[in-house]
Design an enzyme around this catalytic site. Structure first.
Site, PDB file in Angstrom:
ATOM      1  N   GLY A 222       0.821  -1.216   0.000  1.00  0.00           N
ATOM      2  CA  GLY A 222       0.000   0.000   0.000  1.00  0.00           C
ATOM      3  C   GLY A 222       0.846   1.254   0.000  1.00  0.00           C
ATOM      4  O   GLY A 222       2.053   1.192  -0.246  1.00  0.00           O
ATOM      5  N   ASN A 223       0.213   2.389   0.243  1.00  0.00           N
ATOM      6  CA  ASN A 223       0.956   3.659   0.336  1.00  0.00           C
ATOM      7  C   ASN A 223       0.312   4.537   1.405  1.00  0.00           C
ATOM      8  O   ASN A 223      -0.675   4.151   2.020  1.00  0.00           O
ATOM      9  CB  ASN A 223       0.995   4.350  -1.029  1.00  0.00           C
ATOM     10  CG  ASN A 223      -0.386   4.684  -1.546  1.00  0.00           C
ATOM     11  OD1 ASN A 223      -1.091   5.508  -0.981  1.00  0.00           O
ATOM     12  ND2 ASN A 223      -0.807   4.003  -2.615  1.00  0.00           N
ATOM     13  N   ARG A 224       0.903   5.709   1.614  1.00  0.00           N
ATOM     14  CA  ARG A 224       0.521   6.519   2.774  1.00  0.00           C
ATOM     15  C   ARG A 224      -0.670   7.448   2.528  1.00  0.00           C
ATOM     16  O   ARG A 224      -1.000   8.262   3.379  1.00  0.00           O
ATOM     17  CB  ARG A 224       1.706   7.386   3.215  1.00  0.00           C
ATOM     18  CG  ARG A 224       2.881   6.581   3.717  1.00  0.00           C
ATOM     19  CD  ARG A 224       4.017   7.525   4.118  1.00  0.00           C
ATOM     20  NE  ARG A 224       5.252   6.789   4.286  1.00  0.00           N
ATOM     21  CZ  ARG A 224       5.570   6.094   5.375  1.00  0.00           C
ATOM     22  NH1 ARG A 224       4.727   6.036   6.381  1.00  0.00           N
ATOM     23  NH2 ARG A 224       6.719   5.465   5.445  1.00  0.00           N
ATOM     24  N   SER A 225      -1.315   7.366   1.384  1.00  0.00           N
ATOM     25  CA  SER A 225      -2.421   8.293   1.100  1.00  0.00           C
ATOM     26  C   SER A 225      -3.566   8.123   2.104  1.00  0.00           C
ATOM     27  O   SER A 225      -3.990   7.004   2.395  1.00  0.00           O
ATOM     28  CB  SER A 225      -2.947   8.044  -0.318  1.00  0.00           C
ATOM     29  OG  SER A 225      -4.153   8.750  -0.496  1.00  0.00           O
TER      30      SER A 225
END
Ligand code: CTP
Length: 414
Positions: A222-225
């Site tokens: 995933g990512n930090r958005s």
């Protein structure tokens, strides 16, 4: 609150600045919740007048409203010595009339055009758009008379907000609870947008949040958005009167009233949802942080730890670029979250993806990017000089983007 550096130094958004709203409060046990509605309207920048029925003031006294709002507060038709036609004055200068909570009796009076107290007389005197948020016992709400009256109001263009299913004053659970104050305020913003917003009659599709690409049933890449920028865009489009659909990976915050939300998880699910919902839209705003790569295969069962020498190796494959493949007559807006060469990278994406506008932000700069309430962005459009905006609340960044979208649509229509 994220506690990011920009959060407490940047002015909070005031989406109702310059608006005058009459809050009509009627006799319902939910009347005390009008305090919070009044406070939220005021915090959103509106000038709030409060018109109470005599019964309402027994539940929620005028005195308390006077401490919450800066406008006129009155519960009495007969002691308005300074303005004997207060209802006419309130109605004439209102940008919107919101009746919350609205009792069954008040709904009946509104349907029949009876004006015998300040809120119902104001409803007759005003030409501003009207929203009504019913609150009553579920048996009363279900009564054919109440339903018929609500239909009459709807046919007249009145917006009906709620009610919700939940615990009622009787202690029973049923349909009749006043909508959450955040939703009532969201509905008022939508009402005003549909009345005179720059995007009324338009349909905007927004994506939000970071996608999750499954490794196995419990793990993902995933990512930090946080999805905040996308939620702000959906709100700002709604506030300008657009019909808004949001395809997002996170649960939407309260107050996103009127926005159709579809939850997805992976890049491929987002791609499918966008493709399905693209028909007939006027603008696609891709604020989501879509994974560029996903595990080539997701394990069917949880991958077990098998020792230091047996660490699994993830093989990734590229995802499809959603915004690049989306073509149609709609305006395409993309985001470029960068950590280096901001403008050069953003300009490349603008042309490579065939965008009408790209919102470039350096996710490493103070108060910007993932998880923050604020953002400092530069807007780039084909053939135009980059326009750097100051550090703003994400809602205000969204407003700047939507103003550009509205201008683009208007220019195309000419
Ligand atoms: N985007 C998309 N589909 C993808 C990847 C990105 O629609 N599979 C969209 C994003 O929503 C954003 C824009 O493309 O509006 C730019 O995303 P970004 O991640 O900054 O750019 P990439 O093209 O992925 O390039 P890079 O990761 O190399 O910076």
């Amino acid at each position: 609150m994220s506690g990011a550096p920009g959060d407490d130094t940047v002015a909070p958004p005031r989406p109702l600045a310059g608006r005058r709203i009459v809050l009509g409060v009627t006799g319902s046990i939910a009347a005390y919740r009008a305090f919070e509605i009044a406070r939220r309207l005021q915090e959103a920048g509106a000038t709030v007048d409060v018109a109470l029925t005599p019964n309402a003031s027994r539940f929620a006294p005028a005195f308390t409203f006077r401490n919450l709002v800066g406008g006129v507060v009155s519960d009495d038709l007969w002691t308005t010595a300074e303005d004997p036609e207060l209802h006419v004055a309130l109605g004439r200068r209102a940008d919107a009339l919101l009746i919350a909570p609205a009792s069954a009796t008040t709904i009946a009076k509104l349907a029949q055009g009876i004006g015998d107290n300040l809120p119902t007389l104001t409803a007759l005197a005003t030409r501003a758009p009207v929203a009504v948020a019913p609150a009553m016992d579920s048996a009363m709400f279900a009564h054919p008379a109440v339903q018929a009256n609500l239909e009459t109001l709807k046919a007249r263009g009145v917006m009906i907000v709620g009610p919700e299913r939940g615990r009622l004053a009787s202690g029973q659970v049923g349909l009749g609870r006043l909508s959450e104050p955040a939703d009532v305020v969201g509905a008022t913003r939508a009402l005003l947008g549909r009345h005179d917003g720059a995007l009324r009659g338009r349909h905007v599709l927004v994506t939000a949040g970071g996608t999750r690409e499954a490794i196995d049933p419990v793990r993902y890449v995933g990512n930090r958005s946080s999805g905040r920028m996308g939620f702000a865009l959906a709100e700002a489009a709604r506030d300008r009167g657009a019909a808004v659909t949001l395809v997002g990976t996170q649960a939407p915050p309260p107050g996103l009233y009127g926005v159709i939300v579809e939850r997805v998880e992976s890049a491929e699910e987002m791609r499918t949802a966008v493709a399905r919902r693209r028909e007939g839209i006027d603008a696609l705003i891709m604020a989501a942080a879509v994974a560029d790569y996903r595990p080539a295969e997701a394990a069917a069962e949880k991958i077990k730890k098998a020792g230091a020498d047996a660490a699994p190796v993830l093989t990734l494959e590229q995802t499809t670029d959603i915004v690049a493949e989306a073509s149609g007559r709609f305006i395409k807006v993309g985001f470029a979250a960068e950590t280096e060469d901001l403008l050069a990278n953003a300009a490349k994406k603008l042309s490579a993806k065939g965008l009408d506008l790209i919102v470039a932000n350096d996710v490493r700069s103070e108060g910007s990017g993932f998880g923050s309430e604020t953002n400092q962005v530069t807007l780039l459009a084909p053939g135009e000089e980059p326009a750097a905006l100051p550090l703003l609340h994400k809602y205000d960044v969204a407003c700047a983007v939507l103003d550009r979208v509205a201008a683009c649509l208007e220019a195309r229509a000419r």
